[in-house]
Motif scaffolding. Structure first.
Motif, PDB file in Angstrom:
ATOM      1  N   LEU A   1      -4.365 -28.820 -20.201  1.00 56.94           N
ATOM      2  CA  LEU A   1      -5.605 -28.869 -19.417  1.00 56.94           C
ATOM      3  C   LEU A   1      -5.302 -28.287 -18.037  1.00 56.94           C
ATOM      4  CD1 LEU A   1      -6.815 -32.515 -20.209  1.00 56.94           C
ATOM      5  CD2 LEU A   1      -7.886 -30.401 -20.993  1.00 56.94           C
ATOM      6  N   PRO A   2      -6.144 -27.391 -17.530  1.00 59.34           N
ATOM      7  CA  PRO A   2      -5.794 -26.775 -16.241  1.00 59.34           C
ATOM      8  C   PRO A   2      -6.364 -27.506 -15.029  1.00 59.34           C
ATOM      9  CG  PRO A   2      -7.622 -25.575 -17.219  1.00 59.34           C
ATOM     10  CD  PRO A   2      -7.325 -26.736 -18.144  1.00 59.34           C
ATOM     11  N   LEU A   3      -5.598 -27.516 -13.953  1.00 62.24           N
ATOM     12  CA  LEU A   3      -6.133 -27.855 -12.646  1.00 62.24           C
ATOM     13  C   LEU A   3      -6.382 -26.502 -11.985  1.00 62.24           C
ATOM     14  CD1 LEU A   3      -3.811 -30.761 -11.430  1.00 62.24           C
ATOM     15  CD2 LEU A   3      -6.131 -30.898 -12.357  1.00 62.24           C
ATOM     16  N   VAL A   4      -7.615 -26.121 -11.881  1.00 61.44           N
ATOM     17  CA  VAL A   4      -8.078 -24.793 -11.446  1.00 61.44           C
ATOM     18  C   VAL A   4      -7.571 -23.734 -12.439  1.00 61.44           C
ATOM     19  CG1 VAL A   4      -8.342 -23.142  -9.553  1.00 61.44           C
ATOM     20  CG2 VAL A   4      -8.186 -25.589  -9.059  1.00 61.44           C
ATOM     21  N   ASP A   5      -6.379 -23.158 -12.247  1.00 59.99           N
ATOM     22  CA  ASP A   5      -5.951 -22.107 -13.179  1.00 59.99           C
ATOM     23  C   ASP A   5      -4.536 -22.277 -13.719  1.00 59.99           C
ATOM     24  OD1 ASP A   5      -4.656 -21.622 -10.846  1.00 59.99           O
ATOM     25  OD2 ASP A   5      -5.514 -19.649 -10.470  1.00 59.99           O
ATOM     26  N   LYS A   6      -3.933 -23.430 -13.441  1.00 57.77           N
ATOM     27  CA  LYS A   6      -2.587 -23.671 -13.991  1.00 57.77           C
ATOM     28  C   LYS A   6      -2.617 -24.955 -14.802  1.00 57.77           C
ATOM     29  CE  LYS A   6       0.070 -23.583 -10.282  1.00 57.77           C
ATOM     30  NZ  LYS A   6       1.170 -23.538  -9.339  1.00 57.77           N
ATOM     31  N   PRO A   7      -2.045 -24.939 -16.014  1.00 64.15           N
ATOM     32  CA  PRO A   7      -2.062 -26.173 -16.806  1.00 64.15           C
ATOM     33  C   PRO A   7      -1.155 -27.256 -16.210  1.00 64.15           C
ATOM     34  CG  PRO A   7      -0.833 -24.453 -17.938  1.00 64.15           C
ATOM     35  CD  PRO A   7      -1.409 -23.819 -16.709  1.00 64.15           C
ATOM     36  N   LEU A   8      -1.464 -28.500 -16.562  1.00 59.34           N
ATOM     37  CA  LEU A   8      -0.685 -29.644 -16.042  1.00 59.34           C
ATOM     38  C   LEU A   8       0.809 -29.429 -16.252  1.00 59.34           C
ATOM     39  CD1 LEU A   8      -2.811 -32.642 -17.409  1.00 59.34           C
ATOM     40  CD2 LEU A   8      -2.897 -31.615 -15.132  1.00 59.34           C
ATOM     41  N   ILE A   9       1.167 -28.861 -17.394  1.00 64.30           N
ATOM     42  CA  ILE A   9       2.586 -28.712 -17.730  1.00 64.30           C
ATOM     43  C   ILE A   9       3.299 -27.763 -16.759  1.00 64.30           C
ATOM     44  CG2 ILE A   9       2.295 -26.833 -19.414  1.00 64.30           C
ATOM     45  CD1 ILE A   9       4.505 -29.907 -19.921  1.00 64.30           C
ATOM     46  N   HIS A  10       2.554 -26.797 -16.223  1.00 68.97           N
ATOM     47  CA  HIS A  10       3.134 -25.855 -15.253  1.00 68.97           C
ATOM     48  C   HIS A  10       3.540 -26.609 -13.976  1.00 68.97           C
ATOM     49  CE1 HIS A  10       3.045 -21.547 -13.582  1.00 68.97           C
ATOM     50  NE2 HIS A  10       3.517 -22.302 -12.627  1.00 68.97           N
ATOM     51  N   TYR A  11       2.662 -27.503 -13.514  1.00 72.95           N
ATOM     52  CA  TYR A  11       2.987 -28.293 -12.312  1.00 72.95           C
ATOM     53  C   TYR A  11       4.227 -29.156 -12.568  1.00 72.95           C
ATOM     54  CZ  TYR A  11      -1.669 -26.995 -10.660  1.00 72.95           C
ATOM     55  OH  TYR A  11      -2.772 -26.280 -10.263  1.00 72.95           O
ATOM     56  N   ALA A  12       4.332 -29.692 -13.797  1.00 76.97           N
ATOM     57  CA  ALA A  12       5.478 -30.556 -14.128  1.00 76.97           C
ATOM     58  C   ALA A  12       6.776 -29.751 -14.106  1.00 76.97           C
ATOM     59  CB  ALA A  12       5.273 -31.199 -15.497  1.00 76.97           C
ATOM     60  N   VAL A  13       6.725 -28.529 -14.635  1.00 79.81           N
ATOM     61  CA  VAL A  13       7.933 -27.690 -14.642  1.00 79.81           C
ATOM     62  C   VAL A  13       8.302 -27.318 -13.193  1.00 79.81           C
ATOM     63  CG1 VAL A  13       8.877 -25.451 -15.373  1.00 79.81           C
ATOM     64  CG2 VAL A  13       7.606 -26.856 -17.001  1.00 79.81           C
ATOM     65  N   GLU A  14       7.306 -27.001 -12.382  1.00 84.82           N
ATOM     66  CA  GLU A  14       7.593 -26.695 -10.963  1.00 84.82           C
ATOM     67  C   GLU A  14       8.248 -27.888 -10.270  1.00 84.82           C
ATOM     68  OE1 GLU A  14       4.162 -23.437  -9.750  1.00 84.82           O
ATOM     69  OE2 GLU A  14       3.733 -25.546  -9.426  1.00 84.82           O
ATOM     70  N   ASP A  15       7.777 -29.093 -10.607  1.00 88.17           N
ATOM     71  CA  ASP A  15       8.317 -30.322 -10.021  1.00 88.17           C
ATOM     72  C   ASP A  15       9.824 -30.427 -10.312  1.00 88.17           C
ATOM     73  OD1 ASP A  15       6.702 -33.235  -9.250  1.00 88.17           O
ATOM     74  OD2 ASP A  15       8.805 -33.381  -9.848  1.00 88.17           O
ATOM     75  N   ALA A  16      10.180 -30.051 -11.562  1.00 84.80           N
ATOM     76  CA  ALA A  16      11.590 -30.110 -11.978  1.00 84.80           C
ATOM     77  C   ALA A  16      12.424 -29.033 -11.295  1.00 84.80           C
ATOM     78  CB  ALA A  16      11.674 -29.939 -13.497  1.00 84.80           C
ATOM     79  N   ILE A  17      11.890 -27.824 -11.259  1.00 84.48           N
ATOM     80  CA  ILE A  17      12.642 -26.675 -10.713  1.00 84.48           C
ATOM     81  C   ILE A  17      12.970 -26.925  -9.237  1.00 84.48           C
ATOM     82  CG2 ILE A  17      12.504 -24.160 -10.228  1.00 84.48           C
ATOM     83  CD1 ILE A  17      12.270 -24.490 -13.182  1.00 84.48           C
ATOM     84  N   GLU A  18      11.993 -27.492  -8.510  1.00 86.30           N
ATOM     85  CA  GLU A  18      12.227 -27.766  -7.088  1.00 86.30           C
ATOM     86  C   GLU A  18      13.386 -28.739  -6.891  1.00 86.30           C
ATOM     87  OE1 GLU A  18       8.651 -28.767  -4.725  1.00 86.30           O
ATOM     88  OE2 GLU A  18      10.081 -29.600  -3.274  1.00 86.30           O
ATOM     89  N   ALA A  19      13.649 -29.544  -7.921  1.00 82.59           N
ATOM     90  CA  ALA A  19      14.746 -30.520  -7.836  1.00 82.59           C
ATOM     91  C   ALA A  19      16.087 -29.916  -8.280  1.00 82.59           C
ATOM     92  CB  ALA A  19      14.403 -31.730  -8.703  1.00 82.59           C
ATOM     93  N   GLY A  20      16.095 -28.636  -8.625  1.00 89.41           N
ATOM     94  CA  GLY A  20      17.360 -27.998  -9.035  1.00 89.41           C
ATOM     95  C   GLY A  20      17.596 -27.997 -10.540  1.00 89.41           C
ATOM     96  N   VAL A  21      16.570 -28.400 -11.310  1.00 88.84           N
ATOM     97  CA  VAL A  21      16.717 -28.420 -12.776  1.00 88.84           C
ATOM     98  C   VAL A  21      16.748 -26.983 -13.306  1.00 88.84           C
ATOM     99  CG1 VAL A  21      15.438 -28.964 -14.887  1.00 88.84           C
ATOM    100  CG2 VAL A  21      15.724 -30.704 -13.125  1.00 88.84           C
ATOM    101  N   GLU A  22      17.621 -26.735 -14.279  1.00 89.32           N
ATOM    102  CA  GLU A  22      17.735 -25.387 -14.851  1.00 89.32           C
ATOM    103  C   GLU A  22      17.269 -25.317 -16.301  1.00 89.32           C
ATOM    104  OE1 GLU A  22      21.843 -24.527 -14.187  1.00 89.32           O
ATOM    105  OE2 GLU A  22      21.557 -24.377 -12.017  1.00 89.32           O
ATOM    106  N   GLN A  23      17.330 -26.457 -16.985  1.00 89.85           N
ATOM    107  CA  GLN A  23      16.903 -26.451 -18.393  1.00 89.85           C
ATOM    108  C   GLN A  23      15.792 -27.474 -18.627  1.00 89.85           C
ATOM    109  OE1 GLN A  23      19.510 -27.983 -21.657  1.00 89.85           O
ATOM    110  NE2 GLN A  23      19.367 -25.893 -22.397  1.00 89.85           N
ATOM    111  N   ILE A  24      14.709 -27.003 -19.234  1.00 93.99           N
ATOM    112  CA  ILE A  24      13.570 -27.873 -19.525  1.00 93.99           C
ATOM    113  C   ILE A  24      13.565 -28.137 -21.028  1.00 93.99           C
ATOM    114  CG2 ILE A  24      11.037 -28.047 -19.519  1.00 93.99           C
ATOM    115  CD1 ILE A  24      12.032 -27.905 -16.686  1.00 93.99           C
ATOM    116  N   ILE A  25      13.606 -29.417 -21.384  1.00 99.78           N
ATOM    117  CA  ILE A  25      13.633 -29.791 -22.798  1.00 99.78           C
ATOM    118  C   ILE A  25      12.286 -30.438 -23.136  1.00 99.78           C
ATOM    119  CG2 ILE A  25      14.834 -31.189 -24.539  1.00 99.78           C
ATOM    120  CD1 ILE A  25      17.218 -31.187 -22.339  1.00 99.78           C
ATOM    121  N   PHE A  26      11.460 -29.708 -23.864  1.00101.38           N
ATOM    122  CA  PHE A  26      10.169 -30.266 -24.258  1.00101.38           C
ATOM    123  C   PHE A  26      10.339 -31.048 -25.550  1.00101.38           C
ATOM    124  CE2 PHE A  26       8.736 -26.421 -21.947  1.00101.38           C
ATOM    125  CZ  PHE A  26       7.867 -27.011 -21.043  1.00101.38           C
TER     126      PHE A  26
END
Ligand code: UTP
Length: 290
Positions: A31-56
């Motif tokens: 589901l998007p908030l304006v033009d980015k899906p919720l999952i995109h914000y979650a991945v950004e949240d992780a990347i900002e913390a130094g995460v390199e691998q996302i395991i869905f």
């Protein structure tokens, strides 16, 4: 030397029943908030913390998430034909964000069960868990705030929020000793208590850092409330063996797993979007007349 948090588990295998029928054939996390899906914000949240691998941890009907983080050659070809090279670059950035790994959860047997599915890929490392439903708008991402605590104490750290007492039955509720402002050494954990039985109104929200010891506890956790393996139950048993910290996160959290939270986030994000906020404000004035 203690290992760094480089991996994040994002469970996305739930049915999203609160958004039916929209979630009958597509995923809540898309589901998007304006033009980015919720999952995109979650991945950004992780990347900002130094995460390199996302395991869905995915399930049936979640293919859209895999496609979203992949390269779309047909779309790129079409955009190139239309002379929209800038858009191609934007889309490429999404698939370049991290290394993406997908694991299936055959049946949605609860959040704890979903996290346990990631055991082999995570291995013997500390890792983050991020629930895409909880969108956090803050100077520093929710996961980054927890990683800061992890780097000091090398213990599991849970993201917290003080909620209204009448809302405690929607959350895992914790209590403990405040060791510094907004940082607690946690002692008590109760999943979705009745208001009269809650040990307070400090709630677990969708950001966690775990030591790999959580997997042993998840393996031992019996099916609990709602026929599901509850992550909160495993955290409670881990707390008997290891210190667990809880940090009240800075920033605004939107519970996008509920219709109201999702609508609030949509309005807030639209009001901050440089391309549309002027027109959107005028529209809101027209509709509500203030
Ligand atoms: P929720 O409790 O919000 O459940 O899960 P849900 O199915 O997504 O939504 P509702 O309550 O039916 O509307 C919290 C997170 O845990 C994931 C969900 O995808 C969501 O990100 N989850 C939950 C799993 O991956 N597997 C499960 O078995 C349960």
């Amino acid at each position: 030397m203690s290992k760094k948090v480089k991996k994040a588990v994002l469970p996305v295998a739930g049915f999203g029943t609160r958004f039916l029928p929209a979630t009958k054939s597509s995923s809540k996390e898309m589901l998007p908030l304006v033009d980015k899906p919720l999952i995109h914000y979650a991945v950004e949240d992780a990347i900002e913390a130094g995460v390199e691998q996302i395991i869905f941890v995915t399930g049936r009907g979640k293919r859209a998430i895999e496609d979203y983080f992949d390269i779309s050659f047909e779309l790129e070809y079409h955009l190139k034909y239309q002379g929209k090279e800038d858009l191609i670059e934007e889309l490429r950035k999404i698939s370049d964000m991290a290394d993406f790994v997908y694991i299936r959860q055959k049946e949605p047997k609860g959040l704890g069960h979903a996290v346990l599915r990631a055991k082999d890929v995570v291995g013997d490392e500390p890792f983050a868990v991020i629930l895409a439903d909880d969108v956090i708008e803050a100077q520093k991402s929710g996961t980054a705030q927890l990683v800061e605590v992890y780097n000091r104490y090398h213990c599991s750290v849970i993201g917290l929020e003080v909620v209204k007492p009448e809302d405690v039955s929607n959350y895992g509720i914790v209590a403990g000793k405040e060791v510094e402002k907004n940082l607690f050494r946690l002692e008590t954990f109760v999943e979705k208590p009745k208001k009269e039985e809650a040990p307070g109104n400090t709630a677990i929200i969708g950001r966690y850092i775990f030591t790999p010891a959580i997997f042993d506890e998840l393996q031992k956790t019996a099916v609990g409330r709602g026929g599901e393996i509850q992550l909160t139950d495993a955290i409670a048993s881990l707390s008997k063996k290891e210190v667990i910290y809880g940090k009240v996160l800075e920033g605004n959290r939107f519970d996008c797993g509920s219709k109201m939270g999702f609508l609030k986030a949509t309005v807030e994000f639209a009001l901050k979007d440089k391309q549309i906020n002027g027109e959107f404000k005028n529209y809101l004035h027209e509709v509500i007349g203030c």
